[in-house]
Structures are given as structure tokens and as C-alpha cells.
Motif scaffolding. Structure first.
Motif, mmCIF file in Angstrom:
data_model
loop_
_atom_site.group_PDB
_atom_site.id
_atom_site.type_symbol
_atom_site.label_atom_id
_atom_site.label_comp_id
_atom_site.label_asym_id
_atom_site.label_seq_id
_atom_site.Cartn_x
_atom_site.Cartn_y
_atom_site.Cartn_z
ATOM 1 N N ASN A 291 0.831 -1.213 0.000
ATOM 2 C CA ASN A 291 0.000 0.000 0.000
ATOM 3 C C ASN A 291 0.860 1.255 0.000
ATOM 4 O O ASN A 291 0.596 2.217 -0.728
ATOM 5 C CB ASN A 291 -0.916 0.007 1.222
ATOM 6 C CG ASN A 291 -2.039 -1.006 1.128
ATOM 7 O OD1 ASN A 291 -2.449 -1.388 0.042
ATOM 8 N ND2 ASN A 291 -2.522 -1.454 2.270
ATOM 9 N N ARG A 292 1.894 1.248 0.812
ATOM 10 C CA ARG A 292 2.769 2.405 0.956
ATOM 11 C C ARG A 292 3.461 2.746 -0.357
ATOM 12 O O ARG A 292 3.761 3.917 -0.638
ATOM 13 C CB ARG A 292 3.796 2.116 2.048
ATOM 14 C CG ARG A 292 4.787 3.222 2.342
ATOM 15 C CD ARG A 292 5.639 2.848 3.551
ATOM 16 N NE ARG A 292 6.751 3.776 3.746
ATOM 17 C CZ ARG A 292 7.950 3.628 3.198
ATOM 18 N NH1 ARG A 292 8.189 2.583 2.412
ATOM 19 N NH2 ARG A 292 8.905 4.504 3.434
ATOM 20 N N SER A 293 3.712 1.747 -1.193
ATOM 21 C CA SER A 293 4.382 1.989 -2.463
ATOM 22 C C SER A 293 3.473 2.681 -3.472
ATOM 23 O O SER A 293 3.945 3.229 -4.469
ATOM 24 C CB SER A 293 4.883 0.669 -3.054
ATOM 25 O OG SER A 293 3.798 -0.121 -3.516
ATOM 26 N N ASP A 294 2.170 2.680 -3.209
ATOM 27 C CA ASP A 294 1.213 3.405 -4.038
ATOM 28 C C ASP A 294 1.176 4.850 -3.528
ATOM 29 O O ASP A 294 0.701 5.120 -2.427
ATOM 30 C CB ASP A 294 -0.158 2.754 -3.938
ATOM 31 C CG ASP A 294 -1.192 3.392 -4.860
ATOM 32 O OD1 ASP A 294 -1.132 4.622 -5.070
ATOM 33 O OD2 ASP A 294 -2.070 2.665 -5.364
ATOM 34 N N LEU A 295 1.673 5.782 -4.314
ATOM 35 C CA LEU A 295 1.814 7.151 -3.834
ATOM 36 C C LEU A 295 0.474 7.817 -3.563
ATOM 37 O O LEU A 295 0.355 8.640 -2.649
ATOM 38 C CB LEU A 295 2.617 7.975 -4.845
ATOM 39 C CG LEU A 295 4.018 7.451 -5.182
ATOM 40 C CD1 LEU A 295 4.770 8.462 -6.034
ATOM 41 C CD2 LEU A 295 4.801 7.119 -3.918
ATOM 42 N N LEU A 296 -0.546 7.461 -4.324
ATOM 43 C CA LEU A 296 -1.866 8.035 -4.085
ATOM 44 C C LEU A 296 -2.424 7.529 -2.758
ATOM 45 O O LEU A 296 -3.067 8.284 -2.013
ATOM 46 C CB LEU A 296 -2.807 7.695 -5.243
ATOM 47 C CG LEU A 296 -2.359 8.190 -6.621
ATOM 48 C CD1 LEU A 296 -3.400 7.830 -7.672
ATOM 49 C CD2 LEU A 296 -2.096 9.690 -6.609
ATOM 50 N N TRP A 297 -2.200 6.255 -2.436
ATOM 51 C CA TRP A 297 -2.608 5.707 -1.140
ATOM 52 C C TRP A 297 -1.835 6.402 -0.025
ATOM 53 O O TRP A 297 -2.409 6.763 1.014
ATOM 54 C CB TRP A 297 -2.342 4.206 -1.110
ATOM 55 C CG TRP A 297 -2.818 3.521 0.143
ATOM 56 C CD1 TRP A 297 -4.007 2.893 0.346
ATOM 57 C CD2 TRP A 297 -2.087 3.405 1.388
ATOM 58 N NE1 TRP A 297 -4.079 2.389 1.625
ATOM 59 C CE2 TRP A 297 -2.917 2.689 2.292
ATOM 60 C CE3 TRP A 297 -0.839 3.817 1.826
ATOM 61 C CZ2 TRP A 297 -2.526 2.386 3.584
ATOM 62 C CZ3 TRP A 297 -0.445 3.532 3.127
ATOM 63 C CH2 TRP A 297 -1.284 2.822 3.986
ATOM 64 N N SER A 298 -0.538 6.589 -0.219
ATOM 65 C CA SER A 298 0.291 7.228 0.808
ATOM 66 C C SER A 298 -0.195 8.635 1.115
ATOM 67 O O SER A 298 -0.240 9.054 2.280
ATOM 68 C CB SER A 298 1.753 7.273 0.356
ATOM 69 O OG SER A 298 2.324 5.984 0.331
ATOM 70 N N LEU A 299 -0.563 9.381 0.087
ATOM 71 C CA LEU A 299 -1.043 10.745 0.314
ATOM 72 C C LEU A 299 -2.326 10.760 1.131
ATOM 73 O O LEU A 299 -2.571 11.677 1.922
ATOM 74 C CB LEU A 299 -1.279 11.448 -1.022
ATOM 75 C CG LEU A 299 -0.027 11.833 -1.814
ATOM 76 C CD1 LEU A 299 -0.406 12.326 -3.203
ATOM 77 C CD2 LEU A 299 0.799 12.886 -1.081
ATOM 78 N N ASP A 300 -3.147 9.732 0.979
ATOM 79 C CA ASP A 300 -4.419 9.662 1.714
ATOM 80 C C ASP A 300 -4.253 9.149 3.138
ATOM 81 O O ASP A 300 -5.014 9.546 4.031
ATOM 82 C CB ASP A 300 -5.396 8.742 0.977
ATOM 83 C CG ASP A 300 -6.044 9.408 -0.227
ATOM 84 O OD1 ASP A 300 -6.084 10.649 -0.266
ATOM 85 O OD2 ASP A 300 -6.499 8.672 -1.129
ATOM 86 N N HIS A 301 -3.289 8.268 3.372
ATOM 87 C CA HIS A 301 -3.242 7.543 4.636
ATOM 88 C C HIS A 301 -2.022 7.815 5.511
ATOM 89 O O HIS A 301 -2.020 7.429 6.686
ATOM 90 C CB HIS A 301 -3.307 6.025 4.363
ATOM 91 C CG HIS A 301 -4.587 5.577 3.742
ATOM 92 N ND1 HIS A 301 -4.792 5.579 2.376
ATOM 93 C CD2 HIS A 301 -5.740 5.122 4.302
ATOM 94 C CE1 HIS A 301 -6.001 5.134 2.113
ATOM 95 N NE2 HIS A 301 -6.610 4.858 3.259
ATOM 96 N N LEU A 302 -0.990 8.462 4.976
ATOM 97 C CA LEU A 302 0.216 8.708 5.759
ATOM 98 C C LEU A 302 0.435 10.210 5.914
ATOM 99 O O LEU A 302 0.005 11.005 5.080
ATOM 100 C CB LEU A 302 1.436 8.072 5.070
ATOM 101 C CG LEU A 302 1.377 6.555 4.879
ATOM 102 C CD1 LEU A 302 2.620 6.072 4.143
ATOM 103 C CD2 LEU A 302 1.233 5.835 6.227
ATOM 104 N N PRO A 303 1.097 10.615 6.998
ATOM 105 C CA PRO A 303 1.351 12.046 7.195
ATOM 106 C C PRO A 303 2.192 12.608 6.046
ATOM 107 O O PRO A 303 3.102 11.945 5.545
ATOM 108 C CB PRO A 303 2.127 12.090 8.516
ATOM 109 C CG PRO A 303 1.795 10.810 9.201
ATOM 110 C CD PRO A 303 1.599 9.791 8.115
#
Length: 370
Positions: A291-303
Motif C-alpha cells: 500500500n505504501r508503495s502506491d503514492l496516491l494511497w500514501s497521500l491519503d493515509h500517511l502524514p
């Protein structure tokens, strides 16, 4: 006779022409019936086609530098990749050679700058890989002896070669020209390809039980460069730019490591890794890292940290247009995002050559020297 040499291309073209003339000369003798004339005609036609395709392939490779050597083409890379304890025991930079920049005054580093071919040894990742380091003229001039310079890591796509960045995309020449025109500050460029463990397309991911590519770019590379050259060590001193897969890496590292890089530029970037035969299994069941490798997911779920991004795309000719718009919409403070959207432009050197000058100017405004 290197893969990208003029000699190899000229030899292939000459062989194609000579064999074609031979076919024309011998065709009447092979026009009879029976299996031997038929086999002869088929064999000669296949040989001409093979040489013709080889000539076209060599010409295309010489222009775009997809592969830098025969070993690179066949997936056999000596002296690079994951070398275990050797890299950990000897971390840092080894200079293997120097070359001129294709600019006026190239014979003198204090006028034309210099490109050094180096080997980078990563302490934590234990990765050893080649790179080119462009040093601007100011690096060699009086009055700058104690000055530290900002650094931009520059990546190709996959498979690509680091020579692409010098011969095809002209990064050192462009950086020299922009600085000469006072449009950018002098910057050091560290030019590489993302494939630091060839032939595998690791895509800047720490693979369980495999190459620790994210660690290499986020930590090892910065330590190796700062231990050898006069560069700043704060995030504001470091930027990242790349095209295609290299663009994904630039955005990923800048997004997920704001403590290391203040700015990332993705030219025609991917926003998630490609898992295929070139990459192999990148995650080994680790769903969080996937999931973290998906940048769009990271923008939604990580600081989101204090990083700046520049992304490029085209209304026509690029497949990443919609994903780029999503990326732009998802960036939130304290992160910031800018974009370049061309009316038309494909996933190729011609497009990136149009985008590189404004991208380097953008990076110059987001980085600072010590």
C-alpha cells in the motif's frame, strides 16, 4: 566494439547492404525448384531481415541509450549490484574517471565544470552501483573553496542507462547553461539509473530478503556523496528528479523521506510500481509496504511532510494524465505541489527535453546552499 559505438552501427549497416546485394546477385541461381533452392532463398531472406532489424535496433539504442553495453543488454552486469559485506566495509565514493562537459571552455573545470564517473557503496543497503557526478564550474573556482553546494539526484527510467542523462537528456549541459544565464544557482547533479541491482527493476523499494533500494537512495547515497563532496546535509540542500520509473522514485523518496529530500520532480512519473517479470515479487506478502508503495494511497493515509513536488504530464500522449491530477489534488499542507501540463507530448526524450529546463529552475528555487 561497444553496443552504443558508431563502429557497431556502421558494421551492421554495411553487412545489411552487402548481404542485400549478394541476395540480388545470387537470386537467379536460387530460383529453381527443389528443397535446396527454397531453403537457400528462405535463409538469405531471414539473414537480411535479421541484419536489418539489428541495424534499426542499434540505431535506436544509440539515439536513446536504452542499454549501455552488451552485458547490460543480456542482463549480465559485472561489478554492480548487491555486494554484501564489501560495500559495508568500504562505504562511500570511488572515482573511476573524469570527462568534460559539452560546453564552451570544457577543457578547464573552473570554466566548463566536470563529470566524474564514480562507484557508490552503500553502508546500510550494501549496494554498490555506478553513477555520474556533475560538478559545476564554481566548485573549482577561487572564492568557493569553503562553500557547500545543493545536490540533485537525477534518475533515468527503466531499463535506461546513466549515460542517457548526459548524452540524451543533456542534464550537465542544461545545468551549466541555466546557471550561466543566472536562471539557477550552481548545483551538483548525481546521475544514476534506478536499477541499482540489475537486471531487476526494484523501483526504489526495500524488498524483503532482497535489495534495499529505498534505503540506498534515502540514506546511503546522501551519506556517500556528502562524505566526498562539498554539499549540504540538510533536507533543503537535496532534491530528486527522474523520468518514468525514475520519476516515481523521485516522488516516492521525497514524499516518504522529507527528512532527507526537500523536493521531488516526476517527469511522466508512475505513481505505483509495476509488478511484473522485470521486478519479481517486491513485497512478499507485506500488505502495508505494498500500500505504501502506491503514492496516491500514501497521500491519503500517511502524514505528509514539508516536501515540495513538481509533476509533469500532457493532455495528449501521456497515460498518466488522470493519475497526475489525482496526485495534485491529494497533496496537502505542509507539502506543496506544482505541475507542468503540456498540450501534447509522449513518454519520450523529446517531451522530457522540453520539461527539464523549467524543472531545474523550479528545483533551484526550492533548494538552498549552505
Amino acid at each position: 566494439m561497444g553496443l552504443t559505438s558508431t563502429t557497431a552501427l556502421a558494421t551492421a549497416v554495411l553487412a545489411t547492404v552487402l548481404l542485400s546485394l549478394l541476395v540480388v546477385w545470387q537470386w537467379p541461381r536460387l530460383s529453381g525448384r527443389g528443397w535446396r533452392p527454397v531453403v537457400g532463398r528462405v535463409g538469405l531472406m531471414c539473414a537480411v531481415q535479421l541484419l536489418l532489424f539489428s541495424s534499426v535496433g542499434l540505431a535506436a539504442n544509440k539515439t536513446f541509450l536504452f542499454y549501455g553495453s552488451w552485458a547490460d543488454l543480456f542482463g549480465r552486469q559485472d561489478g554492480v549490484g548487491v555486494l554484501g559485506a564489501q560495500a559495508a566495509a568500504n562505504p562511500g565514493i570511488t572515482v573511476d574517471g573524469k570527462q568534460k562537459v559539452d560546453v564552451p571552455g570544457a577543457g578547464k573545470p573552473s570554466i566548463g565544470g566536470e563529470v566524474q564517473r564514480v562507484s557508490v557503496q552503500g553502508q546500510r543497503s550494501r549496494i554498490v552501483t555506478p553513477a555520474y557526478v556533475y560538478l559545476p564550474p564554481e566548485y573549482f573556482q577561487q572564492g568557493y573553496e569553503t562553500k557547500s553546494f545543493p545536490v540533485t539526484v537525477v534518475l533515468t527510467g527503466f531499463p535506461g542507462t546513466a549515460e542517457n542523462l548526459i548524452k540524451g537528456l543533456h542534464y550537465p549541459k542544461t545545468a551549466w547553461t541555466l546557471s550561466k544565464q543566472k536562471k539557477t544557482q550552481p548545483m551538483i547533479l548525481v546521475m544514476m539509473r534506478p536499477t541499482v541491482a540489475p537486471p531487476r527493476n526494484t523501483q526504489c523499494i526495500d524488498i524483503p530478503g532482497g535489495p534495499q533500494t529505498e534505503t540506498f537512495f534515502a540514506d546511503d547515497l546522501r551519506k556517500a556523496i556528502s562524505g566526498t563532496y562539498r554539499v549540504g546535509t540538510k533536507p533543503r540542500n537535496w532534491g530528486f528528479i527522474g523520468d518514468s520509473t525514475g520519476g516515481y522514485c523521485a516522488l516516492k523518496i521525497a514524499l516518504q523521506h522529507p527528512e532527507a529530500y526537500a523536493a521531488g520532480v516526476g517527469l511522466s512519473a508512475d505513481y505505483a510500481p509495476d509488478v511484473d517479470m522485470d521486478s519479481g515479487d517486491l513485497f512478499h506478502g507485506n500488505k502495508h509496504e505494498q500500500n505504501r508503495s502506491d503514492l496516491l494511497w500514501s497521500l491519503d493515509h500517511l502524514p505528509q511532510g514539508n516536501s515540495s513536488f513538481l509533476v509533469t504530464t500532457s493532455h495528449q500522449g501521456e497515460s498518466n494524465f488522470r493519475a497526475t491530477q489525482k496526485f495534485i489534488a491529494k497533496v496537502k499542507e505542509p507539502a506543496r505541489v506544482s505541475s507542468i501540463t503540456l498540450a501534447s507530448g509522449g513518454h519520450n526524450f523529446n517531451t522530457w527535453l522540453r520539461e527539464i529546463p523549467p524543472s531545474l529552475q523550479w528545483l533551484s528555487t526550492h533548494l538552498s546552499a549552505e
